[in-house]
Write an enzyme that holds these catalytic residues in place. Structure first.
Site, PDB file in Angstrom:
ATOM      1  CG  HIS A  72      33.288  30.639  49.051  1.00  0.00           C
ATOM      2  ND1 HIS A  72      32.670  31.671  48.389  1.00  0.00           N
ATOM      3  CD2 HIS A  72      33.715  31.143  50.234  1.00  0.00           C
ATOM      4  CE1 HIS A  72      32.724  32.770  49.147  1.00  0.00           C
ATOM      5  NE2 HIS A  72      33.363  32.462  50.254  1.00  0.00           N
ATOM      6  CE1 TYR A 200      30.276  32.638  40.121  1.00  0.00           C
ATOM      7  CE2 TYR A 200      30.806  33.908  38.147  1.00  0.00           C
ATOM      8  CZ  TYR A 200      31.215  33.177  39.238  1.00  0.00           C
ATOM      9  OH  TYR A 200      32.552  32.964  39.466  1.00  0.00           O
ATOM     10  N   PRO A 292      36.467  36.781  32.281  1.00  0.00           N
ATOM     11  CG  PRO A 292      35.892  38.765  33.328  1.00  0.00           C
ATOM     12  CD  PRO A 292      36.205  38.193  31.991  1.00  0.00           C
ATOM     13  CE  LYS A 296      37.548  27.397  36.003  1.00  0.00           C
ATOM     14  NZ  LYS A 296      37.740  26.794  37.316  1.00  0.00           N
ATOM     15  CE1 TYR A 384      32.836  29.601  39.420  1.00  0.00           C
ATOM     16  CE2 TYR A 384      33.472  28.668  41.540  1.00  0.00           C
ATOM     17  CZ  TYR A 384      33.158  29.765  40.754  1.00  0.00           C
ATOM     18  OH  TYR A 384      33.189  31.034  41.298  1.00  0.00           O
TER      19      TYR A 384
HETATM   20  C1  PHB Z   1      36.325  38.390  41.694  1.00  0.00           C
HETATM   21  O1  PHB Z   1      36.104  38.242  42.901  1.00  0.00           O
HETATM   22  O2  PHB Z   1      36.984  39.356  41.287  1.00  0.00           O
HETATM   23  C2  PHB Z   1      35.770  37.413  40.731  1.00  0.00           C
HETATM   24  C3  PHB Z   1      35.145  36.284  41.206  1.00  0.00           C
HETATM   25  C4  PHB Z   1      34.609  35.367  40.323  1.00  0.00           C
HETATM   26  C5  PHB Z   1      34.705  35.590  38.961  1.00  0.00           C
HETATM   27  C6  PHB Z   1      35.354  36.713  38.478  1.00  0.00           C
HETATM   28  C7  PHB Z   1      35.886  37.631  39.363  1.00  0.00           C
HETATM   29  O3  PHB Z   1      34.159  34.702  38.118  1.00  0.00           O
END
Ligand code: PHB
Ligand code: APR
Length: 389
Positions: A72, A200, A292, A296, A384
């Site tokens: 990505h 997000y 989460p 990280k 990130y």
């Molecule tokens: C996930 O795909 O489980 C996931 C992806 C990004 C995050 C947290 C969890 O920031």
């Protein structure tokens, strides 16, 4: 029983350490409390930083990741009904890989099998001894028998609830913690991801995240109460709440279907200082927890293992102890920066029940600024994709 490095915990941190040390010719034994099926079945976040990808390749566990993982070059922030893309490639020249932690763990177990690595499952009553001597040992029970494992070093990779951290005397460690007033309700479903990249979403009703595992497997999360009862959440209710928190166009494209997994996770920031006591070294969730947001957790475990494996390889190669003496400071410096980022991203995107109207405006202003300023987006992007190590 005797080994060079005894590793408590067969999660990603312990397995990766065992794999890297084995390649360097250093003998290890991994002691894991749960069954292999249990460890391989746990569903956790799925975004690998650039540095984690390289480390896995160097540890000879990158083949399937490179075949099946999704590269990505960016992700989106949804805010005030719009979508704002953070172009990681343009802003940093680096990308991330979407590849589930479950798959990383399976690849690590497969590699340990191939190399004949020793991993004991279903061990009980693990206890560490003589940590301040140069000959520490571990006692444990396995298959109904008591065992003793002598070693040069112990790696505590036993997660947040494991015994390693607790074995450091209270006066020799300091703990820092923030528990957030909400959790994440996560759903895995065999549906096409709603977007090509992660989204997000910051919404007044609460945060939402659209993620994925592969083109037919989606992972979604919504902010929920930390004491949420999973039985109250039918699939329909979940999809309805998720849709409300996404921009209209995106919500219209959301493919829904039966969930194949549904769980609630609390959100916490936690750091233990120090990460070393005598011959015991903590790594991964045993030493720190991040919320989460930003994914990280696994990446931070990987950078700990990078520092720790380098230090141990140096010690076994030349007897030089500068790496092991510097381990805690080196690891903690990166841990704190990553804690800051995870806390910041969590604070930016979630709805905090006790925020005053002033604080709510500050949050909106920060999101507006972020989506308008190249400098702010670059700061987000470089964290990130992962700070260097
Ligand atoms: C996930 O795909 O489980 C996931 C992806 C990004 C995050 C947290 C969890 O920031
Ligand atoms: N004896 C032996 N093993 C133990 C004990 C014990 N007393 N207590 C816990 N363990 C094992 C757990 O069963 C688990 O398999 O230690 C392992 C720790 O693994 P993780 O919790 O996955 O932690 P870590 O390897 O540090 O990985 C970090 O996992 O939790 C996520 O968000 C985190 O993604 C990050 C990654």
């Amino acid at each position: 029983m005797k080994t060079c490095v005894a590793i408590i915990g067969g999660g990603p941190a312990g397995l990766l350490l065992s794999q890297i040390l084995h390649i360097a010719g250093i003998d290890t034994v991994v002691l894991e409390r749960r069954s292999r099926d249990h460890v391989e079945g746990r569903i956790r976040a799925g975004v690998l930083e650039n540095g984690t990808q390289s480390l896995l390749r160097r540890a000879s566990v990158g083949e399937r990741m490179d075949r099946e993982g999704l590269i990505h070059g960016g992700f989106s922030i949804a805010h005030r009904g719009g979508m704002h893309r953070i172009d990681l490639m343009t802003l940093t020249g680096r990308n991330v890989m979407v590849y589930g932690q479950t798959e990383v763990t399976r690849d690590l177990y497969a590699a340990r099998d191939t190399m004949g690595g020793v991993v004991l499952h279903d061990v009980e009553d693990v206890a560490v001894h003589d940590l301040r001597s140069d000959k520490p040992h571990i006692t444990f029970n396995h298959a109904g028998e008591a065992h003793r494992l002598d070693c040069d070093f112990i790696a505590g990779c036993d997660g947040f609830h494991g015994p390693s951290r607790q074995s450091i005397p209270r006066e020799s460690r300091r703990e820092f913690e923030r528990v957030y007033p909400f959790g994440w309700l996560g759903v895995l479903s065999e549906t096409a991801p709603v977007d090509d990249e992660l989204v997000y979403a910051g919404h007044e009703n609460g945060f939402a995240l659209c993620s994925m595992r592969n083109p037919r497997l989606s992972r979604y999360y919504i902010q929920c109460r930390s004491d949420e009862n999973i039985a109250d959440w039918s699939d329909d209710r979940f999809w309805t709440v998720l849709r409300e928190r996404l921009p209209v166009d995106l919500a219209a494209r959301l493919e829904t279907g039966p969930s194949i997994e549904k769980s609630v996770a609390p959100l916490r920031s936690y750091v233990c200082e120090t990460m070393r006591y005598g011959r015991l070294f903590l790594a991964g969730d045993a030493a720190h927890i991040v919320p989460p947001t930003g994914a990280k957790g696994l990446n931070l475990a990987a950078s700990d293992i990078h520092y720790l494996s380098e230090a141990l390889i140096q010690w076994y190669g030349s007897g030089n102890s500068s790496g092991i003496d510097g381990y805690a400071d080196r690891a903690l410096s990166r841990v704190w920066k990553t804690e800051r980022f995870s806390w910041w991203m969590t604070s930016l995107l979630h709805s905090f029940p006790k925020n005053s109207p002033f604080e709510q405006r500050m949050q909106t202003a920060e999101l507006d600024y972020l989506t308008e300023s190249q400098a702010a987006m670059t700061a987000l992007a470089e964290n990130y994709v992962g700070l260097p190590y």
